[in-house]
Design an enzyme around this catalytic site. Structure first.
Site, PDB file in Angstrom:
ATOM      1  CE1 TYR A  33      23.181  37.192   4.417  1.00  0.00           C
ATOM      2  CE2 TYR A  33      24.201  38.471   6.158  1.00  0.00           C
ATOM      3  CZ  TYR A  33      23.706  37.277   5.698  1.00  0.00           C
ATOM      4  OH  TYR A  33      23.742  36.172   6.499  1.00  0.00           O
ATOM      5  CE  LYS A 149      27.324  37.200   5.245  1.00  0.00           C
ATOM      6  NZ  LYS A 149      26.937  36.260   6.289  1.00  0.00           N
ATOM      7  CD  GLU A 182      27.145  27.281   7.087  1.00  0.00           C
ATOM      8  OE1 GLU A 182      28.021  28.127   7.275  1.00  0.00           O
ATOM      9  OE2 GLU A 182      26.481  27.206   6.040  1.00  0.00           O
ATOM     10  CG  LEU A 207      28.976  31.996   4.179  1.00  0.00           C
ATOM     11  CD1 LEU A 207      28.333  32.384   2.852  1.00  0.00           C
ATOM     12  CD2 LEU A 207      28.625  33.011   5.244  1.00  0.00           C
TER      13      LEU A 207
HETATM   14  C1  LIG Z   1      25.471  30.578   7.663  1.00  0.00           C
HETATM   15  C2  LIG Z   1      26.723  31.263   8.089  1.00  0.00           C
HETATM   16  N1  LIG Z   1      27.846  30.544   8.220  1.00  0.00           N
HETATM   17  C3  LIG Z   1      29.006  31.113   8.604  1.00  0.00           C
HETATM   18  C4  LIG Z   1      29.077  32.461   8.907  1.00  0.00           C
HETATM   19  C5  LIG Z   1      30.388  33.068   9.330  1.00  0.00           C
HETATM   20  O1  LIG Z   1      30.905  33.829   8.306  1.00  0.00           O
HETATM   21  P1  LIG Z   1      31.879  35.064   8.567  1.00  0.00           P
HETATM   22  O2  LIG Z   1      33.014  34.509   9.384  1.00  0.00           O
HETATM   23  O3  LIG Z   1      32.293  35.483   7.229  1.00  0.00           O
HETATM   24  O4  LIG Z   1      31.099  36.074   9.321  1.00  0.00           O
HETATM   25  C6  LIG Z   1      27.936  33.261   8.775  1.00  0.00           C
HETATM   26  C7  LIG Z   1      27.995  34.696   9.058  1.00  0.00           C
HETATM   27  O5  LIG Z   1      27.031  35.396   9.059  1.00  0.00           O
HETATM   28  C8  LIG Z   1      26.724  32.650   8.350  1.00  0.00           C
HETATM   29  O6  LIG Z   1      25.609  33.370   8.196  1.00  0.00           O
END
Ligand SMILES: Cc1ncc(COP(=O)(O)O)c(C=O)c1O
Length: 287
Positions: A33, A149, A182, A207
Site C-alpha cells: 500500500y 510497505k 521507527e 520503512l
Molecule cells: C512503519 C512506518 N514507518 C514510517 C512511515 C512514514 O512513511 P511516510 O513518510 O512515507 O509516510 C510509515 C507511514 O505509514 C510507516 O508505516
C-alpha cells in the site's frame, strides 16, 4: 456527502466497496500500500510515494497494475470524487484473487487495486502539533523486510493500540540492542543532548519514509546537518527535542516518551520550524 472508493476499475459507494474473500490481501496480507497526504486537493510528495510503491511491488514480484500516470489519475479522481481538500488518499495493490494456496497464483492473475480518500481536520492537527504529542516504546517484533510497505501490519496494529491505550499517538519500536527503529506508522527523530539532529539510517530494517526523505532535502537546503545514526531510548530520554515524520502526521513534535517529558516537556523550536518548513515544501510541490 457520500464517499466513494475505487475498486478494480470502478468507483463505487464506499459502504458497498468490497473485494473477494479469496483476495490474497485478505487471505495472506499478500499486497502493498501507499498513503499520500492530500494538501489543498493535491498529492503531497507524489513522486516519492510512487517510487516506493513501484519498489515494494518489485520486491514482492507483483506486476504494477498500471502506469504511474494512470495511477495518478485514479488517485486524483478518488480525491476529487470525495471532495477532499485536506486529508489522505490510500492505495492498495494485492496479488489478486485466486484459490487459497500459499504459492503465487497462475501468471496473468489480475492484481487487485483499491483506493480510498478521507478528509482530516488540519486545524485540529495543527493544535496537536502546537501542544506536542506522546510516544511509548515497545519491543521490535516485526519481520526483517520493513523496507517493503506491505499490508502485513499486525505488529504495528498491536503497538499502535498499546500507544492509544496509554494516551500516546505513536509507539516506537526498540530493537534487541536497545535502539529505536521507527514508529508504528512514522519515522523517529531526536535532537540529541549535544544538539545533533538524528534519525536512524535506512540500511536498517525500517520503512524509508518519504516525509523523512523530503525533510532531508529541506534540511540540506536550510543548512541543517543530519546524522543518520541510530539512537537509544536513553538518548531519546536525554534529548533536547523529538519528533516523528509521516504522511499522516507530517512533522509532529514529541514532548513525552513513556510518560516522561522530553527536556522541559514543551514543543522545541527546531521541531516546530521543521514542521513549518516541511509543510511549505510539500504544499509547494504537491501535484
Ligand atoms: C512503519 C512506518 N514507518 C514510517 C512511515 C512514514 O512513511 P511516510 O513518510 O512515507 O509516510 C510509515 C507511514 O505509514 C510507516 O508505516
Amino acid at each position: 456527502m457520500s464517499r466513494v472508493a475505487y475498486v478494480n476499475g470502478r468507483f463505487v459507494p464506499h459502504g458497498e466497496a468490497a473485494v473477494h474473500i479469496e483476495d490474497r490481501g485478505f487471505q495472506f496480507a499478500d499486497g502493498v500500500y501507499e498513503v499520500w497526504a492530500v494538501l489543498g486537493g493535491k498529492l503531497g510528495d507524489a513522486a516519492g510515494h510512487f517510487e516506493r510503491l513501484e519498489r515494494s511491488l518489485a520486491e514482492l514480484q507483483i506486476a504494477p497494475p498500471m502506469s504511474r500516470a494512470a495511477l495518478t489519475v485514479v488517485l486524483r479522481e478518488t480525491v476529487r470524487r470525495n471532495r477532499v481538500r485536506e486529508g489522505l488518499v490510500y492505495l492498495q495493490v494485492t496479488r489478486g484473487v485466486a484459490p487459497r494456496d500459499h504459492a503465487f497464483p497462475a501468471p496473468g492473475t489480475p492484481v487487485s487495486v483499491v483506493a480510498s480518500a478521507h478528509a482530516v481536520d488540519r486545524a485540529a492537527m495543527e493544535k496537536r502539533a502546537e501542544q506536542g504529542a506522546a510516544v511509548i516504546t515497545v519491543p521490535e517484533t516485526r519481520w526483517a523486510r520493513c523496507d517493503i510497505k506491505t499490508v502485513a501490519l499486525l505488529p504495528n496494529v498491536l503497538a499502535k493500540q498499546q500507544a492509544r491505550a496509554a494516551g500516546a499517538v505513536e509507539a516506537w519500536f526498540v530493537d534487541e540492542l536497545g535502539l529505536i527503529t521507527e514508529g508504528a506508522s512514522s519515522n523517529a527523530w531526536i535532537i540529541d543532548k549535544s544538539g545533533a539532529l538524528r534519525t536512524r539510517d535506512t540500511q536498517a530494517n525500517i520503512l524509508r519514509g518519504i516525509t523523512r526523505k523530503t525533510l532531508m532535502t529541506v534540511l540540506a537546503r536550510e543548512g541543517f546537518k543530519v546524522e543518520e545514526r541510530p539512537f537509544s531510548l536513553e538518548d531519546a530520554k536525554e534529548a533536547r527535542e523529538a519528533f516523528i515524520t509521516g504522511a499522516g502526521t507530517l512533522v509532529l513534535p514529541i514532548v513525552k516518551i513513556n510518560g516522561q517529558p522530553v527536556a522541559d516537556g514543551k514543543v522545541g523550536p527546531v521541531a516546530k520550524r521543521l514542521r513549518q518548513l516541511y509543510i511549505e515544501e510539500a504544499r509547494g510541490t504537491a501535484v
